[in-house]
Design an enzyme around this catalytic site. Sequence first.
Site, short mmCIF file in Angstrom:
data_model
loop_
_atom_site.label_atom_id
_atom_site.label_comp_id
_atom_site.label_asym_id
_atom_site.label_seq_id
_atom_site.Cartn_x
_atom_site.Cartn_y
_atom_site.Cartn_z
N MET A 1 1.39 0.82 -0.41
CA MET A 1 1.55 1.41 -1.73
C MET A 1 0.49 2.47 -1.94
O MET A 1 -0.57 2.42 -1.34
CB MET A 1 1.43 0.34 -2.82
CG MET A 1 2.62 -0.62 -2.87
SD MET A 1 2.63 -1.78 -1.50
CE MET A 1 1.30 -2.85 -1.93
N CYS A 2 0.78 3.40 -2.81
CA CYS A 2 -0.20 4.43 -3.11
C CYS A 2 0.19 5.14 -4.39
O CYS A 2 1.20 4.81 -5.02
CB CYS A 2 -0.32 5.43 -1.95
SG CYS A 2 1.01 6.64 -1.83
N ARG A 3 -0.60 6.09 -4.78
CA ARG A 3 -0.27 7.05 -5.81
C ARG A 3 -0.32 8.41 -5.15
O ARG A 3 -1.28 8.72 -4.42
CB ARG A 3 -1.28 7.02 -6.95
CG ARG A 3 -1.50 5.68 -7.63
CD ARG A 3 -0.46 5.38 -8.71
NE ARG A 3 0.75 4.80 -8.15
CZ ARG A 3 1.84 4.52 -8.86
NH1 ARG A 3 1.88 4.81 -10.15
NH2 ARG A 3 2.88 3.97 -8.30
#
Length: 233
Positions: free
Chosen positions: A1-3
């Site tokens: 996951m990341c932004r």
Amino acid sequence: MCRHLGWLGAQVAVSSLVLDPPQGLRVQSYAPRRQKHGLMNADGWGVGFFDGAIPRRWRSPAPLWGDTSFHSVAPALRSHCILAAVRSATVGMPIEVSATPPFTDGHWLLAHNGVVDRAVLPAGPAAESVCDSAILAATIFAHGLDALGDTIVKVGAADPNARLNILAANGSRLIATTWGDTLSILRRADGVVLASEPYDDDSGWGDVPDRHLVEVTQKGVTLTALDRAKGPR
């Protein structure tokens, strides 16, 4: 996951998108507001930008908030096309530079916000890392970004639990998918921002619906449903 975050428009400083906004990626690395999975993004960061047609990258497996060297240089890094990300590693995946987005094939920069079962992806030497996002990036590069929507639909069918938010740039195009996580768009006078979540409280931000493909070019923004029955919008 990341932004992740992408920019296409006038030349701007990397810092103006990544570090300066009140809820930019620097803040999202420790206090994201709209993240559905994970509490923070402390497993690395990366910034890619185009120097003419050439993609350049600066990546680190350390948290973005503590990188004073990048903070001092970022105001001098300017480009018309920027892609940046902060990472929250999938459980069991390595925390290393090669596993940190953005990934590249020498023409495109690409980040993945989500998770995918590596068993549904073809293994190959082109992947920069053994992590799920790097293998997915290599798969997308192999099929070509013009086929991004088809690739995401096929991978999503093979792994119903996958979250497949992709953001890619080649200097003249931004392409993104929503598949299980958030994406917002801001149309500014000097360009367009695509981001996992808004970096400020500007009323111009809008949400991209789930299971859609977004393409940004100098001609404008195109939004297409990945569910074939919905057709283009």
